[in-house]
Write an enzyme that holds these catalytic residues in place. Sequence first.
Site, PDB file in Angstrom:
ATOM      1  N   GLU A  57       0.826  -1.212   0.000  1.00  0.00           N
ATOM      2  CA  GLU A  57       0.000   0.000   0.000  1.00  0.00           C
ATOM      3  C   GLU A  57       0.862   1.265   0.000  1.00  0.00           C
ATOM      4  O   GLU A  57       2.084   1.211   0.168  1.00  0.00           O
ATOM      5  CB  GLU A  57      -0.959  -0.036   1.194  1.00  0.00           C
ATOM      6  CG  GLU A  57      -1.909  -1.231   1.086  1.00  0.00           C
ATOM      7  CD  GLU A  57      -2.963  -1.278   2.175  1.00  0.00           C
ATOM      8  OE1 GLU A  57      -2.830  -0.576   3.203  1.00  0.00           O
ATOM      9  OE2 GLU A  57      -3.926  -2.040   1.989  1.00  0.00           O
ATOM     10  N   GLU A  79      -1.705 -10.011  -6.226  1.00  0.00           N
ATOM     11  CA  GLU A  79      -1.734 -10.774  -7.483  1.00  0.00           C
ATOM     12  C   GLU A  79      -0.889 -10.095  -8.554  1.00  0.00           C
ATOM     13  O   GLU A  79      -0.132 -10.734  -9.284  1.00  0.00           O
ATOM     14  CB  GLU A  79      -3.176 -10.909  -7.991  1.00  0.00           C
ATOM     15  CG  GLU A  79      -4.099 -11.668  -7.062  1.00  0.00           C
ATOM     16  CD  GLU A  79      -4.790 -10.779  -6.031  1.00  0.00           C
ATOM     17  OE1 GLU A  79      -4.188  -9.778  -5.576  1.00  0.00           O
ATOM     18  OE2 GLU A  79      -5.943 -11.097  -5.684  1.00  0.00           O
ATOM     19  N   CYS A 113      -9.490  -8.829  -7.238  1.00  0.00           N
ATOM     20  CA  CYS A 113     -10.254  -7.662  -7.680  1.00  0.00           C
ATOM     21  C   CYS A 113     -10.335  -7.655  -9.215  1.00  0.00           C
ATOM     22  O   CYS A 113      -9.644  -8.415  -9.900  1.00  0.00           O
ATOM     23  CB  CYS A 113      -9.621  -6.377  -7.161  1.00  0.00           C
ATOM     24  SG  CYS A 113      -8.196  -5.820  -8.106  1.00  0.00           S
TER      25      CYS A 113
HETATM   26  N1  THU Z   1      -6.060  -6.480  -2.338  1.00  0.00           N
HETATM   27  C1  THU Z   1      -5.227  -7.375  -2.917  1.00  0.00           C
HETATM   28  O1  THU Z   1      -4.008  -7.344  -2.727  1.00  0.00           O
HETATM   29  N2  THU Z   1      -5.783  -8.314  -3.725  1.00  0.00           N
HETATM   30  C2  THU Z   1      -7.115  -8.469  -3.937  1.00  0.00           C
HETATM   31  O2  THU Z   1      -7.509  -9.300  -4.721  1.00  0.00           O
HETATM   32  C3  THU Z   1      -8.059  -7.628  -3.210  1.00  0.00           C
HETATM   33  C4  THU Z   1      -7.482  -6.433  -2.552  1.00  0.00           C
HETATM   34  C5  THU Z   1      -5.475  -5.473  -1.446  1.00  0.00           C
HETATM   35  C6  THU Z   1      -5.475  -4.061  -1.945  1.00  0.00           C
HETATM   36  C7  THU Z   1      -5.396  -3.292  -0.649  1.00  0.00           C
HETATM   37  O3  THU Z   1      -4.041  -3.210  -0.249  1.00  0.00           O
HETATM   38  C8  THU Z   1      -6.142  -4.155   0.343  1.00  0.00           C
HETATM   39  O4  THU Z   1      -6.173  -5.441  -0.225  1.00  0.00           O
HETATM   40  C9  THU Z   1      -7.545  -3.682   0.647  1.00  0.00           C
HETATM   41  O5  THU Z   1      -8.255  -3.470  -0.505  1.00  0.00           O
END
Ligand code: THU
Length: 134
Positions: free
Chosen positions: A45, A56, A91
């Site tokens: 992040e 991913e 996502c």
């Molecule tokens: N996130 C992922 O790393 N992969 C996903 O498939 C869903 C969301 C992360 C993004 C962010 O750092 C946190 O999860 C919350 O959305």
Amino acid sequence: MKDWKFLMEAAEGAREMAYVPYSHFRVGAALLTKSGKIYAGCNVENASYPAGICAERTAVSKAVSEGEREFEALAIVGGKEGDWAKFCAPCGICRQVIAEFCPPDFKIVLGNSAKFEVYTLGQLLPLSFTGKNL
Ligand code: THU
């Protein structure tokens, strides 16, 4: 059916590296190449939220930047700190990035190393838009 426990364990290892000071939502992903190598990634992040990247896409970018383009399966684990029982589905942006390199029958394993389910990319991203459309 193949036992994907080893790949889920690799994803769980990557999840420990997640840099998540804002969401506290840790995700790990492990991408298996056709040649048997594993490229793992976590979410990273950023204070400028959109600059963050999902686990991913970290894994895909690591693999592709090492010359890999042929993939067998992707394991994904994730959740709020300590709440690892729920499934973490990829996502929409990650589904699109996976579709750049993987066919509809590519396997995506969700859950955790103790309990998981196997989906195909075609199930998670039907009617996809790919380079074939251009
Ligand atoms: N996130 C992922 O790393 N992969 C996903 O498939 C869903 C969301 C992360 C993004 C962010 O750092 C946190 O999860 C919350 O959305």
